[in-house]
Design a protein around this motif. Sequence first.
Motif, PDB file in Angstrom:
ATOM      1  N   SER A 209       0.912  -1.331  -0.124  1.00 41.24           N
ATOM      2  CA  SER A 209       0.035   0.076   0.109  1.00 41.24           C
ATOM      3  C   SER A 209       0.954   1.221  -0.070  1.00 41.24           C
ATOM      4  CB  SER A 209      -0.882  -0.015   1.176  1.00 41.24           C
ATOM      5  OG  SER A 209       0.115   0.185   2.463  1.00 41.24           O
ATOM      6  N   ILE A 210       0.466   2.209  -0.752  1.00 41.59           N
ATOM      7  CA  ILE A 210       1.051   3.515  -0.692  1.00 41.59           C
ATOM      8  C   ILE A 210       0.318   4.919  -0.713  1.00 41.59           C
ATOM      9  CG2 ILE A 210       1.716   3.365  -3.387  1.00 41.59           C
ATOM     10  CD1 ILE A 210       4.308   4.838  -2.658  1.00 41.59           C
ATOM     11  N   ARG A 211       0.463   5.848  -0.131  1.00 37.84           N
ATOM     12  CA  ARG A 211      -0.093   7.174  -0.426  1.00 37.84           C
ATOM     13  C   ARG A 211       1.138   8.242  -0.793  1.00 37.84           C
ATOM     14  NH1 ARG A 211      -1.921   9.897   3.999  1.00 37.84           N
ATOM     15  NH2 ARG A 211      -1.066   8.532   5.679  1.00 37.84           N
ATOM     16  N   TRP A 212       1.031   8.585  -1.891  1.00 39.62           N
ATOM     17  CA  TRP A 212       1.947   9.599  -2.534  1.00 39.62           C
ATOM     18  C   TRP A 212       1.999  10.868  -1.823  1.00 39.62           C
ATOM     19  CZ3 TRP A 212       5.829   7.252  -4.875  1.00 39.62           C
ATOM     20  CH2 TRP A 212       5.561   6.321  -5.661  1.00 39.62           C
ATOM     21  N   THR A 213       2.616  10.964  -0.554  1.00 43.33           N
ATOM     22  CA  THR A 213       2.651  12.153  -0.013  1.00 43.33           C
ATOM     23  C   THR A 213       4.304  12.727  -0.180  1.00 43.33           C
ATOM     24  OG1 THR A 213       3.882  10.936   2.136  1.00 43.33           O
ATOM     25  CG2 THR A 213       1.199  11.413   1.830  1.00 43.33           C
ATOM     26  N   PRO A 214       4.644  14.211   0.047  1.00 42.35           N
ATOM     27  CA  PRO A 214       5.648  14.626  -0.148  1.00 42.35           C
ATOM     28  C   PRO A 214       6.824  13.830   0.726  1.00 42.35           C
ATOM     29  CG  PRO A 214       4.131  16.184   0.090  1.00 42.35           C
ATOM     30  CD  PRO A 214       3.484  15.007   0.385  1.00 42.35           C
ATOM     31  N   ARG A 215       6.538  13.071   2.030  1.00 40.92           N
ATOM     32  CA  ARG A 215       7.714  12.713   2.687  1.00 40.92           C
ATOM     33  C   ARG A 215       8.078  11.333   2.042  1.00 40.92           C
ATOM     34  NH1 ARG A 215       4.499  11.915   8.329  1.00 40.92           N
ATOM     35  NH2 ARG A 215       2.770  10.615   7.723  1.00 40.92           N
ATOM     36  N   VAL A 216       7.171  10.663   1.637  1.00 36.57           N
ATOM     37  CA  VAL A 216       7.382   9.396   0.482  1.00 36.57           C
ATOM     38  C   VAL A 216       8.355   9.780  -0.421  1.00 36.57           C
ATOM     39  CG1 VAL A 216       6.439   7.458  -0.837  1.00 36.57           C
ATOM     40  CG2 VAL A 216       5.379   8.253   1.615  1.00 36.57           C
ATOM     41  N   VAL A 217       8.029  10.537  -1.252  1.00 36.19           N
ATOM     42  CA  VAL A 217       8.612  11.044  -2.546  1.00 36.19           C
ATOM     43  C   VAL A 217      10.149  11.337  -2.147  1.00 36.19           C
ATOM     44  CG1 VAL A 217       8.895  12.671  -4.355  1.00 36.19           C
ATOM     45  CG2 VAL A 217       6.566  11.577  -3.744  1.00 36.19           C
ATOM     46  N   VAL A 218      10.273  12.038  -0.889  1.00 33.20           N
ATOM     47  CA  VAL A 218      11.548  12.772  -0.502  1.00 33.20           C
ATOM     48  C   VAL A 218      12.453  11.487  -0.249  1.00 33.20           C
ATOM     49  CG1 VAL A 218      12.785  14.263   1.128  1.00 33.20           C
ATOM     50  CG2 VAL A 218      10.966  15.117  -0.048  1.00 33.20           C
ATOM     51  N   ALA A 219      11.614  10.754   0.918  1.00 37.65           N
ATOM     52  CA  ALA A 219      12.386   9.521   1.174  1.00 37.65           C
ATOM     53  C   ALA A 219      13.004   8.637   0.149  1.00 37.65           C
ATOM     54  CB  ALA A 219      11.717   9.051   2.246  1.00 37.65           C
ATOM     55  N   LEU A 220      11.898   8.574  -0.746  1.00 34.70           N
ATOM     56  CA  LEU A 220      12.453   7.189  -1.864  1.00 34.70           C
ATOM     57  C   LEU A 220      13.539   8.118  -2.537  1.00 34.70           C
ATOM     58  CD1 LEU A 220       8.956   6.167  -2.996  1.00 34.70           C
ATOM     59  CD2 LEU A 220      10.788   4.673  -2.422  1.00 34.70           C
ATOM     60  N   LEU A 221      13.490   9.267  -2.979  1.00 29.51           N
ATOM     61  CA  LEU A 221      14.604   9.869  -3.732  1.00 29.51           C
ATOM     62  C   LEU A 221      15.818   9.733  -3.078  1.00 29.51           C
ATOM     63  CD1 LEU A 221      12.646  12.808  -5.598  1.00 29.51           C
ATOM     64  CD2 LEU A 221      13.544  10.617  -6.601  1.00 29.51           C
ATOM     65  N   ILE A 222      15.875  10.383  -1.826  1.00 34.55           N
ATOM     66  CA  ILE A 222      17.159  10.056  -1.176  1.00 34.55           C
ATOM     67  C   ILE A 222      17.695   8.949  -0.798  1.00 34.55           C
ATOM     68  CG2 ILE A 222      18.204  10.853   1.071  1.00 34.55           C
ATOM     69  CD1 ILE A 222      16.376  13.303   1.264  1.00 34.55           C
ATOM     70  N   ALA A 223      16.804   7.926  -0.399  1.00 36.07           N
ATOM     71  CA  ALA A 223      17.339   6.731  -0.158  1.00 36.07           C
ATOM     72  C   ALA A 223      17.695   5.840  -1.484  1.00 36.07           C
ATOM     73  CB  ALA A 223      16.028   5.677   0.451  1.00 36.07           C
ATOM     74  N   ALA A 224      16.863   6.197  -2.592  1.00 33.07           N
ATOM     75  CA  ALA A 224      17.492   5.485  -3.836  1.00 33.07           C
ATOM     76  C   ALA A 224      18.832   6.017  -4.489  1.00 33.07           C
ATOM     77  CB  ALA A 224      16.330   5.341  -4.715  1.00 33.07           C
ATOM     78  N   LEU A 225      18.554   7.255  -4.637  1.00 35.96           N
ATOM     79  CA  LEU A 225      19.823   7.901  -5.528  1.00 35.96           C
ATOM     80  C   LEU A 225      21.199   8.329  -4.630  1.00 35.96           C
ATOM     81  CD1 LEU A 225      17.722  10.607  -7.483  1.00 35.96           C
ATOM     82  CD2 LEU A 225      18.344   8.228  -8.258  1.00 35.96           C
ATOM     83  N   LEU A 226      20.852   8.702  -3.531  1.00 38.86           N
ATOM     84  CA  LEU A 226      22.078   8.875  -2.455  1.00 38.86           C
ATOM     85  C   LEU A 226      22.339   7.607  -1.537  1.00 38.86           C
ATOM     86  CD1 LEU A 226      23.594  11.409  -1.675  1.00 38.86           C
ATOM     87  CD2 LEU A 226      22.181  11.988   0.277  1.00 38.86           C
ATOM     88  N   ALA A 227      21.645   7.117  -0.906  1.00 35.16           N
ATOM     89  CA  ALA A 227      21.773   6.161   0.030  1.00 35.16           C
ATOM     90  C   ALA A 227      22.112   4.613  -0.497  1.00 35.16           C
ATOM     91  CB  ALA A 227      21.037   6.060   1.274  1.00 35.16           C
ATOM     92  N   THR A 228      21.685   4.543  -1.847  1.00 38.53           N
ATOM     93  CA  THR A 228      21.781   3.351  -2.557  1.00 38.53           C
ATOM     94  C   THR A 228      22.688   3.534  -3.738  1.00 38.53           C
ATOM     95  OG1 THR A 228      19.461   2.705  -1.714  1.00 38.53           O
ATOM     96  CG2 THR A 228      20.602   1.498  -3.385  1.00 38.53           C
ATOM     97  N   ALA A 229      22.383   4.035  -4.718  1.00 38.31           N
ATOM     98  CA  ALA A 229      22.996   4.012  -6.195  1.00 38.31           C
ATOM     99  C   ALA A 229      24.341   4.612  -5.807  1.00 38.31           C
ATOM    100  CB  ALA A 229      22.252   4.822  -7.152  1.00 38.31           C
ATOM    101  N   ALA A 230      24.457   5.895  -5.166  1.00 38.49           N
ATOM    102  CA  ALA A 230      25.851   6.744  -4.915  1.00 38.49           C
ATOM    103  C   ALA A 230      26.574   6.032  -3.893  1.00 38.49           C
ATOM    104  CB  ALA A 230      25.492   8.237  -4.596  1.00 38.49           C
ATOM    105  N   ALA A 231      25.783   5.729  -2.714  1.00 34.94           N
ATOM    106  CA  ALA A 231      26.615   4.998  -1.644  1.00 34.94           C
ATOM    107  C   ALA A 231      27.391   3.723  -2.098  1.00 34.94           C
ATOM    108  CB  ALA A 231      25.607   4.715  -0.405  1.00 34.94           C
TER     109      ALA A 231
END
Length: 306
Positions: A209-231
């Motif tokens: 389940s998901i509700r596309w709130t700003p905090r979900v979008v921000v968390a996904l972008l930071i977690a995916a791009l910064l904390a996963t791909a780059a890290a």
Amino acid sequence: MSRSLRAHLLLTAVVFVWGATFVLIKGALRDVSPLLFNFIRMALAFACLAVVYRAHWKHVTRRAMVSGAVVGFCLAMGYQFQTAGLRLTSPSKSAFITGLVVVLVPLFSGIPLLRPAGAHVPQWNAYLGALVAFVGIVLLTTPAGAGFDFVSVNRGDLLTFGCAVGFALHVLALAHTAPRVPYTQLALLQIGFCALFMAVSGPILEHPSIRWTPRVVVALLIAALLATAAAFTVQSWAQQFLPATHTALILALEPVFAWLTSFVILGERLNLRASAGALLILAGIGFTEFLPNRMQPTAHETVPLN
């Protein structure tokens, strides 16, 4: 600036990002189921790396595919347990329990099948560190007055311990495969297979389940791009120039960064019992890593760089 100093600084920055994201993801899990969050995170990270490393696709070998699948499975195990547990426990407790990976790696290295080539058999300090950390995790995860009654342990804490096991296996799998596979291919394939395993296991283990709130979008972008791909790219590069003991010590800073972030943003405080447990976990990590009997060579010293 020497490559060794740059590697130390960059890996410390990566660990700070990992520690800080505990609070970020904890907030996002109010609006998205944990395993779906993991899948979207890894899919975004894989898409990013697939573009950045697009020139490497034609050089991928069968060995690289198999290695990526094994490492990706261990990574998926770690993240699935961690994120599912984080929904049921606090960010600081999750981070301290995850930090047990630094103790579990040398313990698992005592098993010949899991021990990487050239690695030493664990010595007395590894077992002492594991014992001290075990006492610490009991104090951290059980309520006051519960003693060693594991029935009262938070289910989220148990899930998070499963994540420490998964990440420990991930470290050992990387130690086996990294000398034989280019780090760019390994970073790309492990995240790709991790996303695949998450896509298969997620619908079986939860109702997404998901509700596309700003905090979900921000968390996904930071977690995916910064904390996963780059890290993971930075970590793969940095570990060529760092001894294994230095890497483990830097990784041990993750729970400290997570607690500081949780304290500053959420005002979270550990009570006396939990604080003692957290300190014992750090002491166990210190026994394991500060008192090595023999120095481990770096990957740069043992494996020729292409």
